[in-house]
Design an enzyme around this catalytic site. Structure first.
Site, PDB file in Angstrom:
ATOM      1  N   ASP A  73       0.822  -1.205   0.000  1.00 50.57           N
ATOM      2  CA  ASP A  73       0.000   0.000   0.000  1.00 50.57           C
ATOM      3  C   ASP A  73       0.866   1.271   0.000  1.00 50.57           C
ATOM      4  O   ASP A  73       2.063   1.214   0.254  1.00 50.57           O
ATOM      5  CB  ASP A  73      -0.885  -0.053   1.253  1.00 50.57           C
ATOM      6  CG  ASP A  73      -2.137   0.783   1.121  1.00 50.57           C
ATOM      7  OD1 ASP A  73      -2.298   1.469   0.096  1.00 50.57           O
ATOM      8  OD2 ASP A  73      -2.967   0.762   2.049  1.00 50.57           O
ATOM      9  N   ASP A 116     -10.777   4.310  -0.933  1.00 47.24           N
ATOM     10  CA  ASP A 116     -11.360   3.398   0.051  1.00 47.24           C
ATOM     11  C   ASP A 116     -12.874   3.540   0.105  1.00 47.24           C
ATOM     12  O   ASP A 116     -13.399   4.665   0.060  1.00 47.24           O
ATOM     13  CB  ASP A 116     -10.833   3.724   1.462  1.00 47.24           C
ATOM     14  CG  ASP A 116      -9.382   3.344   1.634  1.00 47.24           C
ATOM     15  OD1 ASP A 116      -8.691   3.159   0.618  1.00 47.24           O
ATOM     16  OD2 ASP A 116      -8.965   3.243   2.789  1.00 47.24           O
TER      17      ASP A 116
HETATM   18  C1  9PG Z   1      -4.762   1.057   6.083  1.00 47.43           C
HETATM   19  C2  9PG Z   1      -5.567   1.468   4.872  1.00 47.43           C
HETATM   20  C3  9PG Z   1      -6.273   0.277   4.192  1.00 47.43           C
HETATM   21  C4  9PG Z   1      -6.940   0.749   2.910  1.00 47.43           C
HETATM   22  C5  9PG Z   1      -5.912   1.421   2.007  1.00 47.43           C
HETATM   23  C6  9PG Z   1      -5.253   2.566   2.746  1.00 47.43           C
HETATM   24  O1  9PG Z   1      -5.017   9.483   4.410  1.00 47.43           O
HETATM   25  N1  9PG Z   1      -5.523   8.977   3.380  1.00 47.43           N
HETATM   26  O2  9PG Z   1      -5.959   9.711   2.443  1.00 47.43           O
HETATM   27  C7  9PG Z   1      -5.670   7.575   3.290  1.00 47.43           C
HETATM   28  C8  9PG Z   1      -6.154   7.024   2.113  1.00 47.43           C
HETATM   29  C9  9PG Z   1      -6.313   5.652   2.047  1.00 47.43           C
HETATM   30  C10 9PG Z   1      -5.986   4.862   3.110  1.00 47.43           C
HETATM   31  C11 9PG Z   1      -5.504   5.411   4.283  1.00 47.43           C
HETATM   32  C12 9PG Z   1      -5.335   6.781   4.369  1.00 47.43           C
HETATM   33  O3  9PG Z   1      -6.237   3.525   3.028  1.00 47.43           O
HETATM   34  O4  9PG Z   1      -6.505   1.877   0.837  1.00 47.43           O
HETATM   35  O5  9PG Z   1      -7.545  -0.333   2.242  1.00 47.43           O
HETATM   36  O6  9PG Z   1      -5.348  -0.745   3.893  1.00 47.43           O
HETATM   37  O7  9PG Z   1      -4.673   2.107   3.969  1.00 47.43           O
HETATM   38  O8  9PG Z   1      -4.168   2.165   6.701  1.00 47.43           O
END
Ligand code: 9PG
Length: 529
Positions: free
Chosen positions: A306, A366
């Site tokens: 990720d 997400d």
């Molecule tokens: C775990 C998650 C999950 C999820 C992923 C990812 O701050 N943000 O904009 C942000 C976006 C997506 C995100 C987390 C933070 O999610 O897509 O399925 O694994 O990490 O932390």
């Protein structure tokens, strides 16, 4: 200058060379300009990475999404404020007769914009590169583009997608070995192929060893999953590190800097600034390779990697490679180390540079247990934050990637507990999974009613026939499904007294940290319930 012929239609192209192929035209050039046959009605914009917006939009600029502090984490920060409608690697225009004209790069570090009604494409390093141009029916043109992409960059190698239970959208970071073991038991004989442990198992982002909640270690966790007859899956974010991690503290030279010598921001999450690994640095690559081997040796065969965008951010690296070439180099090293028998799901990943090296790609932001955040959509004009509507919109605009790899639209929900999604919205997410042929959920069986349990089982067991009847409509086993409810774009709706506070608050790290910790408390309470 070339004339491209599409049956009776001719399109003028500024390019270096052009060659007609059966499905369209292959062009080369560092700077391509296509003059559409008439004024375009819509522009197809394709965002940089999994979470960035992909959608048909009006042929004008969209409002700049906020907070700006999140640009590196949500979109291509280089073009975030650019006044012309922008697409990473590709762009298309749609006409009133339903036909489209697509300009798509076949290499990395390329961009397409709509400027004064013309499609303009270029490679960021100023060098000449390859392009595909197609005109006609939308599905056909995108499909033709994928043939050339497969040739240029490759395809995923896994045959069958897995049915996945993932810990994120129920337990979030509140996982520990006991609750996971209880959850795995409670899944009984539901037909999941993979049980995937998400964020929350590691010491720190950057320090990928088990934290105190996993005292028996990661091998034991993987064994526990494998003993249920499923593959063990694990989440990691190997190309970023938080400021407080040992990795970042001990190896600052492994991280990308800007021309002033400061570390490049990869965004802000987990209450801390994020930094980006330099995937051209030999020692960093060695560490990455060892990390992948270690995780595989623990017994994890399904890897959700990720926050991958970080290694493709602009900055100064050990080697002076274009940023997406540097990223792809890191991905190649990880793939080699994990082996071809591992299943690699890329998330938060720049799209084209990931092709050929991963088996699956997250194709949207997400999901969440709510439809849309009023604040994010209508004050911050942000189409990338978690929410079912944002996830459906972007995923549906990336279905064309299906011939290249497994496309992951994120999890479906079945529960009516601990959610504000309506049964209809749950059904829409389930249908999106059917359309993408990628089935995952995070629901805890104890949250389900008997009927929801049955729905989930059927969903996992069934094989459906999906037929596309329109841009956003489908027949699924003969049943009409319409995704139009999710297609509206986030736009500023009303200015209220709260607007300036929301705009200001979105940029305040201390406030975001506070809200994140409140959210964590909420999840802990939920878990106990
Ligand atoms: C775990 C998650 C999950 C999820 C992923 C990812 O701050 N943000 O904009 C942000 C976006 C997506 C995100 C987390 C933070 O999610 O897509 O399925 O694994 O990490 O932390």
């Amino acid at each position: 200058m070339s004339i491209l012929s599409f049956n009776e239609l001719q399109i003028i192209a500024d390019c270096e060379t052009s060659k007609p192929v059966s499905e369209g035209n292959l062009l080369s050039g560092s700077n391509i300009i296509l003059t559409p046959p008439s004024a375009p009605l819509h522009f197809y914009r394709h965002g940089w990475q999994s979470w960035s917006l992909a959608a048909w939009t009006p042929p004008r600029a969209l409002p700049i999404q906020k907070p700006e502090m999140y640009h590196p984490l949500q979109i291509d920060p280089v073009y975030a404020r650019h006044p012309s409608p922008h697409g990473n690697w590709l762009g298309a225009v749609g006409f009133d007769d339903g036909n489209i004209l697509l300009l798509g790069a076949l290499g990395l570090d390329a961009h397409v914009q709509l400027r004064e009604g013309k499609l303009q494409g270029w490679y960021e390093n100023g060098k000449s590169g390859q392009w595909f141009v197609g005109y006609g029916d939308e599905t056909q043109v995108f499909n033709d583009y994928t043939h050339h992409l497969a040739r240029a960059l490759g395809r995923g190698r896994a045959e069958k997608p897995y049915r996945v239970w993932c810990s994120w959208y129920s337990l979030y970071t509140a996982i520990d070995e006991q609750i996971l073991s209880e959850t795995f038991q409670s899944l009984g004989n539901l037909p999941f192929d993979v049980l995937q442990v998400d964020d929350g198992w590691h010491a720190r982002v950057g320090d990928w060893q088990a934290n105190e909640k996993f005292a028996s270690g990661m091998e034991s966790l993987a064994n526990g999953i494998r003993s249920t007859g499923r593959l063990a899956g694990l989440w990691l974010a190997p190309l970023i590190a938080v400021e407080s991690s040992q990795l970042f503290q001990q190896h600052p030279s492994w991280f990308i800097r800007n021309s002033n010598g400061n570390f490049v921001s990869a965004g802000f999450n987990w209450g801390e600034p994020l930094y980006a690994l330099d995937t051209t640095h030999p020692a960093a690559l060695e560490w990455l390779s060892e990390l992948m081997k270690r995780v595989r040796a623990w017994g994890f065969d399904y890897l959700k990697l990720d926050f991958l965008y970080a290694a493709a951010l602009p900055g100064v690296r050990h080697l002076d490679l274009p940023r997406e070439a540097a990223y792809r180099n890191g991905l190649q090293v990880m793939r080699d180390a994990m082996g071809n028998d591992a299943y690699f799901l890329a998330c938060g990943a720049p799209v084209l540079p990931s092709l050929g090296l991963c088996d699956a790609l997250r194709i949207g932001p997400d999901v969440a247990s709510f439809w849309e955040s009023e604040r994010d959509a209508h004050i911050l004009c942000n189409p990338t934050t978690p929410g079912a509507k944002n996830a459906i919109r972007t995923s549906l605009h990336r279905l064309w990637l299906a011939p290249l790899l497994h496309i992951d639209p994120d999890v479906a929900y079945f529960r009516s507990k601990h959610t504000s999604l309506t049964p209809e919205q749950n059904a829409l997410l389930q249908d999106l999974a059917r359309v993408c042929n990628f089935k995952a959920t995070s629901d805890l069986p104890q949250w389900w009613t008997k009927a929801e349990h049955e729905t989930a089982r059927n969903f996992l067991e069934e094989e459906t026939v999906v037929e596309r009847t329109g841009r956003y409509t489908f027949l699924i086993d003969g049943r009409e499904v319409d995704f139009n409810a999710a297609m509206e774009l986030p736009m500023a709706r009303k200015i209220s007294l709260a607007t300036p506070f929301v705009l200001w608050g979105g940029e305040q790290k201390w406030l975001i940290k506070l809200l994140e910790s409140k959210q964590r408390e909420k999840v802990e309470t939920l878990k106990k319930g």
